[in-house]
Design an enzyme around this catalytic site. Sequence first.
Site, PDB file in Angstrom:
ATOM      1  N   PHE A 312     -20.497  11.025 -23.975  1.00 17.47           N
ATOM      2  CA  PHE A 312     -20.450  10.391 -25.279  1.00 17.47           C
ATOM      3  C   PHE A 312     -19.097  10.792 -25.896  1.00 17.47           C
ATOM      4  O   PHE A 312     -18.983  11.853 -26.517  1.00 17.47           O
ATOM      5  CB  PHE A 312     -21.595  10.864 -26.168  1.00 17.47           C
ATOM      6  CG  PHE A 312     -22.969  10.474 -25.693  1.00 17.47           C
ATOM      7  CD1 PHE A 312     -23.650   9.405 -26.277  1.00 17.47           C
ATOM      8  CD2 PHE A 312     -23.601  11.180 -24.681  1.00 17.47           C
ATOM      9  CE1 PHE A 312     -24.926   9.056 -25.859  1.00 17.47           C
ATOM     10  CE2 PHE A 312     -24.871  10.846 -24.252  1.00 17.47           C
ATOM     11  CZ  PHE A 312     -25.540   9.769 -24.839  1.00 17.47           C
ATOM     12  N   ASP A 313     -18.099   9.975 -25.698  1.00 22.76           N
ATOM     13  CA  ASP A 313     -16.747  10.364 -26.112  1.00 22.76           C
ATOM     14  C   ASP A 313     -16.628  10.551 -27.622  1.00 22.76           C
ATOM     15  O   ASP A 313     -15.787  11.319 -28.089  1.00 22.76           O
ATOM     16  CB  ASP A 313     -15.728   9.324 -25.634  1.00 22.76           C
ATOM     17  CG  ASP A 313     -15.454   9.444 -24.146  1.00 22.76           C
ATOM     18  OD1 ASP A 313     -15.791  10.493 -23.562  1.00 22.76           O
ATOM     19  OD2 ASP A 313     -14.911   8.492 -23.557  1.00 22.76           O
ATOM     20  N   TYR A 397      -8.981   8.999 -19.137  1.00 19.11           N
ATOM     21  CA  TYR A 397      -8.902   7.637 -19.666  1.00 19.11           C
ATOM     22  C   TYR A 397      -8.170   7.595 -21.002  1.00 19.11           C
ATOM     23  O   TYR A 397      -8.200   8.558 -21.781  1.00 19.11           O
ATOM     24  CB  TYR A 397     -10.297   7.035 -19.851  1.00 19.11           C
ATOM     25  CG  TYR A 397     -10.733   6.152 -18.699  1.00 19.11           C
ATOM     26  CD1 TYR A 397     -10.167   4.889 -18.518  1.00 19.11           C
ATOM     27  CD2 TYR A 397     -11.701   6.572 -17.792  1.00 19.11           C
ATOM     28  CE1 TYR A 397     -10.566   4.078 -17.463  1.00 19.11           C
ATOM     29  CE2 TYR A 397     -12.105   5.768 -16.737  1.00 19.11           C
ATOM     30  CZ  TYR A 397     -11.527   4.523 -16.577  1.00 19.11           C
ATOM     31  OH  TYR A 397     -11.917   3.710 -15.538  1.00 19.11           O
ATOM     32  N   HIS A 446     -18.927   3.016 -12.773  1.00 16.62           N
ATOM     33  CA  HIS A 446     -19.252   3.546 -14.098  1.00 16.62           C
ATOM     34  C   HIS A 446     -19.163   2.432 -15.133  1.00 16.62           C
ATOM     35  O   HIS A 446     -18.786   1.294 -14.817  1.00 16.62           O
ATOM     36  CB  HIS A 446     -18.311   4.695 -14.483  1.00 16.62           C
ATOM     37  CG  HIS A 446     -16.860   4.309 -14.500  1.00 16.62           C
ATOM     38  ND1 HIS A 446     -16.088   4.194 -13.353  1.00 16.62           N
ATOM     39  CD2 HIS A 446     -16.022   4.001 -15.529  1.00 16.62           C
ATOM     40  CE1 HIS A 446     -14.863   3.826 -13.663  1.00 16.62           C
ATOM     41  NE2 HIS A 446     -14.794   3.697 -14.975  1.00 16.62           N
ATOM     42  N   HIS A 448     -18.153   1.584 -19.490  1.00 15.24           N
ATOM     43  CA  HIS A 448     -17.584   1.983 -20.776  1.00 15.24           C
ATOM     44  C   HIS A 448     -18.323   1.168 -21.833  1.00 15.24           C
ATOM     45  O   HIS A 448     -18.126  -0.051 -21.945  1.00 15.24           O
ATOM     46  CB  HIS A 448     -16.087   1.663 -20.855  1.00 15.24           C
ATOM     47  CG  HIS A 448     -15.277   2.227 -19.728  1.00 15.24           C
ATOM     48  ND1 HIS A 448     -14.564   3.397 -19.826  1.00 15.24           N
ATOM     49  CD2 HIS A 448     -15.061   1.774 -18.465  1.00 15.24           C
ATOM     50  CE1 HIS A 448     -13.945   3.638 -18.693  1.00 15.24           C
ATOM     51  NE2 HIS A 448     -14.234   2.659 -17.838  1.00 15.24           N
TER      52      HIS A 448
END
Length: 678
Positions: A312-313, A397, A446, A448
């Site tokens: 959870f950025d 990223y 994955h 985003h």
Amino acid sequence: MNCSCTRNTHTQRSRRLGDESGAPYATLSEAELLRAAEILRAHGALDDDHRIAYIGLDEPDRREVAAGRVVPRRARVQLLDVGTGLARDISVDLTEGELVLDVPIEHDVSGQVPLLQEEHALIRDLLAVDDDWLAALRLRGITDPATVALAGLSAGRYPIEGEAGRRLARVLAHHQPTPQTMPWAHPIDGLVAYVDLGSRSVAQVVDTGVMPIPQETADYHVPGTFGPERTTQKPIVIQQPEGPSFSFEGDVLTWEKWSLRIGYDMREGLVLHGIGFKDAGRVRPIVHRASIAEMLVPYGDPGPVRFWQNYFDTGEYLLGRLVNSLELGCDCVGDITYLDVPIADARGGVKVLPNAICIHEEDAGVLWKHTEQFTGTSDVRRQRRLVVSFFVTVGNYDYGFYWYLYLDGKIEFEAKATGLVFTAAYDERTSRFASELAPGLAAPYHQHLFCARLDMAVDDGPAVIDEIDVTTVPIDDGNPHGTAIGFTATRLTSESGAVRRANASIGRTWRVSSATATNRFGRPVSYVLTPEGTPVLQAHPESVIASRARFATADLWVTEYDPEERYPAGTIVNQSVGEQGLPVFIADDASLESADLVLWHTFGLTHFPRLEDWPIMPVDTCGFVLTPHDFFDRNPTLDVPASASSCSCAHEAPGHGGDPHHMPHSHHLPVSPSSPAH
């Protein structure tokens, strides 16, 4: 920063965000952040054993502000005692100097506060002397731990023996034999460390077996690594000799008919307040508050080394504090205004991040155009847009967050993902869940996933929301030839019934209509959310990550406004328990009829890495659009002038002098002036 810039074609201006600190929604200024730390110290809450994990504006209730009441300026703080591991949620009254809220954050009930930047240094120090870790490196031919790049990552919350109640990080490693080596090309696989940040110890080293370290270089940043640069590009010059068309008053930005307040938060990053459009002599509200309230990056490798890899950025790493200082002519081109952002550190100091937000105008193609055979005229107008953006780097990223405002009342958001994919070693097992990008180098599949929080304010009143689907109309007496086109509008009346999935095959959109304001035909004014309709979270619905990120399992949630409901995965996200955030918000199943509506929209990218994504990934994009629907009484851009150029954009159509019967190359000439061509 390495980039090719023709700097003399660009103009830069800078401002500091937070200059208008007295306004209810203004970003906390540098002075206010320092004041908050001072008050915390005065109450014994901030000392050598405590760290500020988060601090931001404790936003007032929008209903209090709308009623004209004086609201206090408050800071919301999450504090961590690094000695005991105990955390607290505090609201600081900056005027009265008091703590108006001070409650414990219970690990078992909610989770852990976000990772501290200093904890990454702690991880390096602990592993540098851990016997099990060093032995695992030696088995892989690495004798110097200083040549290992460590990624200290959020641990999630899994039923692993001995982990309950511990503040954890999980650590993956890449080989970096020289300081110039790009380490992501050289994953040290089959190995992961679990670090207890609270006790400052290595809890466990998991070694599933030695795997070859990929050796092909990815040093794209070293000139000549992949051959000479091309020499074919001619300059593109963007100039605004009279300066930009926008202006600031404090933190309030006006451009064309738009006005909005620019804000910034160390968790969410860019926050837009009070987005409105001037129409018929008044500014008509559209969105009270807009932000990207969460960002999730779930990985799909189920193996023993990476099964936990889900980030959870926003809630775990506070992406707003990871903002880049943007470079003129590289990140932003043209006539640029930058905003500097004040950010508090863990000990209560403040650092001003320069050039954190970029604001500029762009040409956006044709706005409208028509060549009319009956009048003999041809008209065209150029579209332009205001761009408000920032970029963050979260480990491997990089993400750009771009808000666009258009002349015709449209609002658009675009996320840009670039940087480097997270890598692993490629073998027969990982081939099911990863792409091979270089010999022996894997990039796991994955996603985003972003969640926009849109606190709607369509003409500043209560609203309703309808789901709009395109439908096939049956053949009947009213449609004898089957040519009719129809749609259905389904009213979403309660929070539990407004958890929705997009459906591109029927053009599904969601229309937010004012419950009180109408247009000149008496129809409700509205704005429409158009999703891209890409896949939502693909993890199994019963998985740990699906439980912690339930918001990401649907494209849309709608809630009645509540000032405490800020984050879709809950206030505490690091090592969070399941079913927090939106599942809790809709538990009372509040009515959505004539309510202040908040839209939570999940969108994003599902990434199966390709060869073209290595060694650095070209930008991939995703987003959504908010479009006026019956909001204006007619096209709101009829007053946009023709572009100033060497040719006129409003003129007589060529070749016929206004006579529709002498239009060249026309294959659809009308029989008479009363019979249009189409």
